[in-house]
Design an enzyme around this catalytic site. Sequence first.
Site, PDB file in Angstrom:
ATOM      1  N   HIS A  65       0.826  -1.208   0.000  1.00 64.00           N
ATOM      2  CA  HIS A  65       0.000   0.000   0.000  1.00 64.00           C
ATOM      3  C   HIS A  65       0.867   1.268   0.000  1.00 64.00           C
ATOM      4  O   HIS A  65       0.577   2.244  -0.688  1.00 64.00           O
ATOM      5  CB  HIS A  65      -0.934  -0.040   1.217  1.00 64.00           C
ATOM      6  N   GLU A  68       2.138   1.812  -3.355  1.00 64.60           N
ATOM      7  CA  GLU A  68       1.066   2.356  -4.201  1.00 64.60           C
ATOM      8  C   GLU A  68       1.007   3.891  -4.068  1.00 64.60           C
ATOM      9  O   GLU A  68       0.904   4.615  -5.049  1.00 64.60           O
ATOM     10  CB  GLU A  68      -0.267   1.710  -3.801  1.00 64.60           C
ATOM     11  N   HIS A  69       1.107   4.386  -2.835  1.00 65.48           N
ATOM     12  CA  HIS A  69       1.110   5.846  -2.641  1.00 65.48           C
ATOM     13  C   HIS A  69       2.324   6.500  -3.299  1.00 65.48           C
ATOM     14  O   HIS A  69       2.208   7.516  -3.972  1.00 65.48           O
ATOM     15  CB  HIS A  69       1.162   6.174  -1.138  1.00 65.48           C
ATOM     16  N   GLU A 140      -4.566   7.887   7.439  1.00 58.73           N
ATOM     17  CA  GLU A 140      -5.430   6.894   6.772  1.00 58.73           C
ATOM     18  C   GLU A 140      -5.662   5.698   7.710  1.00 58.73           C
ATOM     19  O   GLU A 140      -6.765   5.160   7.791  1.00 58.73           O
ATOM     20  CB  GLU A 140      -4.787   6.447   5.455  1.00 58.73           C
TER      21      GLU A 140
END
Lengths: 432, 421
Positions: A65, A68-69, A140
């Site tokens: 993740h 991905e950012h 998040e």
Amino acid sequence: MKEVFYPELAERVFWDTLPNGLTLAVVPREGFQKKLAYFVTDYGSIHTHFMQDGKDCEAPAGVAHYLEHKLFDMPRGEVSAEFAALGANPNAFTSYDMTAYYFSGTENFEKCLELLLEFVSTPYFTEQSVAKEQGIIAQEIDMTADNAETRVFENLMQAMYPEHPIRVPILGTRETIAEITPQVLEECHRAFYTPDNMILCVVGDVDAQAVRQIACRILPEKAAPKAQKQRQWQQIMTCQQQAVRDRMEIAMPMFQLGFKCEPLEKGETSIRREIIGDLAAEALFGESSQLYLRLYEQGLIDASFGGGFETADGMAMLTAFGDSDDPQAVKEAILDQAWQLVDQGIPEEDFLRMKRSSLGRRIRDLDSFDSVCFRLCAYHFSGFDYFNFPAVYRSVQARDIQDFIQQVVTKERCCLSVITPAHEEVSEHEPK
Amino acid sequence: MDQAIQLLPGVTLRCFPDHRFKHGCLSVQLVRPMCRAEAAMNALLPAVLLRGSRKHPDLRAITLGLDDLYGASVSALVRRVGDYQTTGLYCSFMEDRFAMAGDQILAPMVDFVRELLLEPDLEQGCLRADYVDSEKKNLIATIESQLNDKRAYAMEQMIKRMCSADSFGIPRLGEKEDVAAITAHTLSAHYRRILGESPINLCYVGSAPADTVAALLKPVFSDIDRNYVNLPTQTSLCSQPGGSHTEVMEVNQGKLCMGFVTPVTIRDSGFVAMQLLNAVFGGGMTSKLFMQVRERHSLCYAIGSGYHGSKGIVTVSAGIDSAMFETVRQQILAQLEACRNGDITDEELVAAKQSLRSSLQATHDSPGAMENYYATGTLSGLGMTPDEYADAVEQTTAEQVAQAAGQLQLHTVYFLKGVAE
């Protein structure tokens, strides 16, 4: 390029495998303005353990993740603004077993596609930019921690799967993401973002040959050696922990119930098993079932109730979830109903109606570009051409559903996750 | 933009024939003035109608009927559009051409809707009390569970405080004490009344020609005893003095919401500039709020703004570390100030325009998006097709956007403050 027709769905797809190993799928949709492109790698949050260059690598939880950012960063800056200038919206998501980057837009399709392929295949991480992202991802993580649906699910995974990495949240934790460095991101990118581990899927009024040419031009000519996922996860089909409870600031108790299923094999058996699982859920507690009507009329479930078959690499389960004042009673009722269905069988007429309804919903779903891209990619990684699903429906029989229920919907395979409102008293012991 | 067919006085059909899709949709909306006295009843009514008709008397019978129509769906549709609330049904169904030879879907679907809407399962002339009670409980649970989504909850609290003197402050589904007070008797009387006097808006997207759809739908409404009443026109926000509010809750992340008022509504010529300002300010991943507050200062993950054009309100919401409340608040105001000063780069303007244009152009690519655009646009007073709207966006200048920013005034701040568990 191979053009494949699917007459029952009035669809066609241009399929290809490029010399570098990338799979390409173009679904032409004449007369539509919107175009959608998905560039996806067969790599998700659970693939933290892998072999690369003969070395055993263990990455911190949350790395897929985080990557991905950070891939949106290029040496010349963040790419979202470049997409925006072209009128497209880029985005991305990380699931347990895949990571997808995509954009949709109505104009400048070819330029956007070039940009998508370019930024995903360009790892560029600096100490400073990686450190800066920690604050955003920490927020998040906090946001997700306040989301009851996510928490009830993550608690269930932790209880059901002591040996499978699905027990770890996709985002990782504040502690694990603190271990992520540019070197870790580079290593994971090199391991899993090689073209032969990826698929490019485009839906819209586009020229398939042009898509192919762009992919050949932007991506590396040859595939780099890809890493070997270490996925020797122990498979115990009984649940050692059968209940998990938590409290949050919510209005009404919320639950999710899971029944462990054997992980899926690759190919047509996987979608067949999934369709059987979905039909079993419908027969047991779907809106057309006797049980749903009874529980709804008794006020034990409401419109938030739902369920189906869920799967990720190395795991599968039948699940039901919703709000209820008495989740335990819902669980008992589902187990009882399973007994009855196995005992009495499913009438052929009911079965055919259920199948027609489920097939109709899947066909309707194909009007959604996102759904088409998502499913073509996900099923490609499990070794199946999704648009062949009508034939699979024809092959499923009522007997398959009964056998599935008999095997799976048992007390031993079951686990119940409940979240109660923080302001209510709860007993520390599971009610009998 | 109006391609309306007047089926009967006050019964209007809008048809968008389109052959590109595998499914079509149909909505039936009874349009009501948004008011406390009936908001809860309007929210409850379709849920009760979906519990059973004379021919399909329970949930299971309804689902089996829909399963026979290849898994068609019918759901309750309750919208708020400015000063109006709509109540009714929304159906989505596979196109006839994908069914097995001879099977029809559209015609039986219309008949099913007729039955659900006009032939409920009655007892002694009233809607069934057990269904009313059970759906009351569900609606109250739905209203209470809005607490589960902290961002939406915080926004609703902000809107309630900001619009305490306006119909916009009434929650879309009504207040839970009003739901609790409803009886089978009062709901039945309300049902008959609104069926008679409401404007009824029908919207269809699918492959059937408009005259076919009109011929199917007209008889459905012909037998109703109608005494149609016109609605008052939409108004801009009637506001009380604003203020700052804080609520403390045991959550990990704080939510900051800010509400701004503007005289510019969807019915004014400055509307497009205001919409574009919203896009530049906080509308997406290229907006100032996203690029500055999130990307540059790492102060949050989720942040954005929204423009409620039917009323003239711009809202901002951000999920933040509660200790950073004042910093984020200042940052948000600083970004708005930058817009007011015309500190808008070409990149920002082009990106905002492109993003708006792109979503407008894609409206015609989905039956649901078309239904939503036209059904709500007609009610709020938006007089443009998506293409006309996109052209107007293109012609808007940075000066007009800065002017629009100058017309925003901070009214209410609401902070849901997280405290450690």
